[in-house]
Write a protein that holds these residues in place. Structure first.
Motif, mmCIF file in Angstrom:
data_model
loop_
_atom_site.group_PDB
_atom_site.id
_atom_site.type_symbol
_atom_site.label_atom_id
_atom_site.label_comp_id
_atom_site.label_asym_id
_atom_site.label_seq_id
_atom_site.Cartn_x
_atom_site.Cartn_y
_atom_site.Cartn_z
ATOM 1 N N HIS A 87 4.417 -15.437 37.885
ATOM 2 C CA HIS A 87 5.761 -15.209 38.414
ATOM 3 C C HIS A 87 6.818 -15.703 37.415
ATOM 4 C CE1 HIS A 87 8.560 -15.677 42.187
ATOM 5 N NE2 HIS A 87 9.150 -15.021 41.205
ATOM 6 N N THR A 88 6.612 -16.893 36.872
ATOM 7 C CA THR A 88 7.552 -17.463 35.903
ATOM 8 C C THR A 88 7.678 -16.572 34.668
ATOM 9 O OG1 THR A 88 7.138 -19.725 36.666
ATOM 10 C CG2 THR A 88 7.988 -19.469 34.425
ATOM 11 N N LEU A 89 6.554 -16.086 34.175
ATOM 12 C CA LEU A 89 6.574 -15.233 32.981
ATOM 13 C C LEU A 89 7.151 -13.850 33.289
ATOM 14 C CD1 LEU A 89 3.137 -16.320 31.509
ATOM 15 C CD2 LEU A 89 5.388 -16.766 30.501
ATOM 16 N N TRP A 90 6.868 -13.299 34.453
ATOM 17 C CA TRP A 90 7.403 -11.994 34.850
ATOM 18 C C TRP A 90 8.924 -11.987 34.820
ATOM 19 C CZ3 TRP A 90 10.069 -10.823 39.553
ATOM 20 C CH2 TRP A 90 10.294 -9.459 39.774
ATOM 21 N N ASN A 91 9.529 -13.112 35.176
ATOM 22 C CA ASN A 91 10.983 -13.199 35.189
ATOM 23 C C ASN A 91 11.601 -13.235 33.796
ATOM 24 O OD1 ASN A 91 12.290 -13.080 37.727
ATOM 25 N ND2 ASN A 91 11.392 -15.038 38.321
ATOM 26 N N ARG A 140 17.653 -12.848 40.296
ATOM 27 C CA ARG A 140 16.341 -13.364 39.938
ATOM 28 C C ARG A 140 15.731 -14.058 41.153
ATOM 29 N NH1 ARG A 140 15.601 -10.165 36.661
ATOM 30 N NH2 ARG A 140 15.579 -10.403 34.396
ATOM 31 N N ILE A 141 14.535 -13.621 41.527
ATOM 32 C CA ILE A 141 13.751 -14.270 42.581
ATOM 33 C C ILE A 141 12.814 -15.242 41.876
ATOM 34 C CG2 ILE A 141 12.076 -13.920 44.429
ATOM 35 C CD1 ILE A 141 13.245 -11.024 44.667
ATOM 36 N N LEU A 142 12.989 -16.527 42.106
ATOM 37 C CA LEU A 142 12.295 -17.533 41.321
ATOM 38 C C LEU A 142 11.091 -18.115 42.045
ATOM 39 C CD1 LEU A 142 15.316 -19.553 39.853
ATOM 40 C CD2 LEU A 142 14.092 -17.627 38.836
ATOM 41 N N SER A 143 10.084 -18.459 41.272
ATOM 42 C CA SER A 143 8.958 -19.222 41.794
ATOM 43 C C SER A 143 9.404 -20.654 42.094
ATOM 44 C CB SER A 143 7.828 -19.259 40.752
ATOM 45 O OG SER A 143 6.872 -20.248 41.096
ATOM 46 N N PRO A 144 8.843 -21.288 43.127
ATOM 47 C CA PRO A 144 9.144 -22.706 43.359
ATOM 48 C C PRO A 144 8.761 -23.586 42.168
ATOM 49 C CG PRO A 144 8.060 -21.740 45.266
ATOM 50 C CD PRO A 144 7.959 -20.726 44.161
ATOM 51 N N ILE A 165 16.783 -17.529 45.347
ATOM 52 C CA ILE A 165 17.343 -16.271 44.855
ATOM 53 C C ILE A 165 18.632 -16.588 44.095
ATOM 54 C CG2 ILE A 165 18.242 -14.006 45.494
ATOM 55 C CD1 ILE A 165 16.604 -14.243 48.099
ATOM 56 N N MET A 166 18.668 -16.206 42.818
ATOM 57 C CA MET A 166 19.819 -16.482 41.959
ATOM 58 C C MET A 166 20.517 -15.182 41.585
ATOM 59 S SD MET A 166 19.874 -18.392 38.240
ATOM 60 C CE MET A 166 20.431 -19.988 38.834
ATOM 61 N N PHE A 167 21.848 -15.185 41.708
ATOM 62 C CA PHE A 167 22.679 -14.059 41.274
ATOM 63 C C PHE A 167 23.605 -14.568 40.174
ATOM 64 C CE2 PHE A 167 26.638 -11.541 41.656
ATOM 65 C CZ PHE A 167 26.123 -10.283 41.375
ATOM 66 N N GLY A 168 23.414 -14.070 38.965
ATOM 67 C CA GLY A 168 24.179 -14.616 37.844
ATOM 68 C C GLY A 168 23.828 -16.081 37.656
ATOM 69 N N SER A 169 24.800 -16.959 37.797
ATOM 70 C CA SER A 169 24.548 -18.402 37.657
ATOM 71 C C SER A 169 24.631 -19.127 38.985
ATOM 72 C CB SER A 169 25.557 -19.017 36.673
ATOM 73 O OG SER A 169 26.889 -18.823 37.140
ATOM 74 N N ARG A 170 24.654 -18.367 40.104
ATOM 75 C CA ARG A 170 24.749 -18.980 41.432
ATOM 76 C C ARG A 170 23.487 -18.710 42.247
ATOM 77 N NH1 ARG A 170 28.620 -16.432 44.810
ATOM 78 N NH2 ARG A 170 28.353 -14.567 43.540
ATOM 79 N N ARG A 195 18.410 -5.502 46.420
ATOM 80 C CA ARG A 195 17.523 -4.400 46.820
ATOM 81 C C ARG A 195 16.657 -3.941 45.642
ATOM 82 N NH1 ARG A 195 20.097 0.887 49.559
ATOM 83 N NH2 ARG A 195 20.977 1.147 47.462
ATOM 84 N N ALA A 196 17.265 -3.812 44.476
ATOM 85 C CA ALA A 196 16.513 -3.392 43.295
ATOM 86 C C ALA A 196 15.478 -4.430 42.899
ATOM 87 C CB ALA A 196 17.473 -3.135 42.136
ATOM 88 N N GLU A 197 15.850 -5.707 42.985
ATOM 89 C CA GLU A 197 14.912 -6.751 42.576
ATOM 90 C C GLU A 197 13.767 -6.904 43.578
ATOM 91 O OE1 GLU A 197 13.846 -9.609 39.571
ATOM 92 O OE2 GLU A 197 15.132 -7.831 39.686
#
Length: 400
Positions: free
Chosen positions: A57-61, A277-281, A320-325, A361-363
């Motif tokens: 997951h980390t590498l996919w991002n 970006r949907i991040l891994s814990p 879930i991160m959008f830009g820097s938030r 939606r795209a992510e």
């Protein structure tokens, strides 16, 4: 450009995200995967498999077109190896020598999980058998007990194998079904690799540089996260590097951070906006929770270790991160038999805009494909504070 002595929070988070490679890919395919592992310094491994595992997951991002086979290729090509960072991790082979101080300390008696003296004779027998037969797994030595799980249930052979692994006598050449395949370190290491043991100063400088290269800014203690007995020599190393000019001190909203000299160059570069970006814990950005609270104002806890009645958001919640938030989080599970990615709870924390919803939606669709799921289902959506979108409207939009 004049050296930076103060940064706004917006500038600081921009530098952190640039260093982390989250919004501008670090490369593509196998080559990009190696670049990502090298840039980050390590990628954490975790056993939880409710979705694709954390290291993938980390590498996919960060890698365009990433597939788990890319990491397997790097391990087989001896460009990446498995050991311990602050936790189990994949590390670039170029940094192998910096794993030696920990290995030597454990071989000398420092306890990792087990006491070395409890398995000394068995360790000799296991090493002799692997020498004669080649790579072996724990199950080649014994039949595991049914219904057991966790290191506290490991039988002696598994414990001895892990002790040899932690001491550096054995290395993992691959994983099968998430189980390590062990071989002698001398048969795994590539020819010509530097295996000299670094001095204490070299080791500390490596830890400092590795963290700052991947994270841009740090308080000194963050560079030695979960490493014991290093605070005093760390202070000395930091003082010397500041005096030499390889490190600089930077103020961020009244808080003092370290940075590598030349950090101001990153301020010239644009950070792509509008990306979700949907991040891994276990993503490298999130590992140190207090740091995330200070720099991003984001409080996060992985609640799979919290008793179910006390969970606020769910078992395996992804930020879930959008830009820097950070705009939300979701409790998710891959229902593999049904081919369905189930979002058990999507919690929205920031006011929604059409731009955020479109990017999400795209992510989500890309995340489904990464997890090899064909469908997406959302059970529940909640909001922090007031929001114009109703649960049904948001669900329909995301699934539409």
């Amino acid at each position: 450009m004049t050296a930076v002595t103060a940064l706004s929070l917006a500038q600081a988070t921009k530098l952190v995200l640039r260093a982390q490679g989250l919004h501008k890919p670090l490369g593509k395919g196998v080559k990009g995967t190696l670049e990502a592992v090298s840039r980050l310094g390590y990628v954490q491994i975790d056993s939880i498999s409710v979705i694709q595992r954390a290291h993938h997951h980390t590498l996919w991002n960060r890698v365009v077109g990433y597939h788990p086979e890319h990491l397997d290729t790097l391990i087989a090509d001896k460009q990446v190896f498995e050991y311990w960072s602050h936790a189990a991790a994949y590390l670039p082979m170029r940094d192998y020598r910096f794993s030696l101080p920990r290995k030597q300390a454990i071989a000398a008696g420092d306890k990792h999980w087990f006491n070395r003296d409890d398995h000394g004779r068995l360790m000799q027998e296991i090493r002799a058998r692997i020498t004669a037969e080649g790579p072996l797994m724990a199950r080649d030595f014994e039949q595991p007990r049914k219904g057991t799980a966790g290191w506290w249930d490991w039988k002696p052979a598994k414990r001895a194998l892990e002790q040899l692994f932690m001491e550096g006598e054995l290395m993992a050449v691959e994983r099968r079904g998430f189980q390590k395949v062990y071989d002698l370190a001398e048969r795994v290491l590539p020819d010509g690799l530097d295996t000299s043991v670094p001095s204490e100063r070299e080791y500390l400088e490596y830890l400092i540089r590795r963290f700052l290269s991947a994270n841009a800014l740090a308080k000194p203690e963050q560079c030695i996260y979960l490493l014991k007995g290093m605070q005093t020599p760390l202070k000395q190393a930091v003082a010397e590097m500041l005096e030499e000019g390889t490190l600089v001190s930077v103020d961020v909203s009244g808080e003092s951070y370290l940075a590598l000299a030349g950090i101001e160059e990153g301020l010239r570069q644009r950070l792509p906006a509008g990306r979700i970006r949907i991040l891994s814990p276990f993503d490298n950005l999130l590992i140190q929770r207090k740091r995330m609270q200070s720099l991003f104002g984001f409080g996060y806890q992985l609640e799979c270790y919290v008793p179910e009645p006390k969970r606020q958001y769910g078992y395996f919640v992804l930020p879930i991160m959008f830009g820097s938030r950070f705009v939300g989080r979701m409790d998710v599970k891959a229902e593999r038999k049904a081919g369905e990615l189930l979002i058990k709870h999507l919690h929205i924390e920031q006011p929604l805009s059409e731009k955020i919803l479109l990017a999400l939606r795209a992510e989500l669709q890309a995340f489904c494909e990464f997890n090899r799921m064909q469908h997406l289902r959302i059970d529940r959506i909640s909001f922090s504070g007031r929001d114009a979108g109703t649960e049904k409207q948001v669900r329909d939009y995301l699934l539409g």
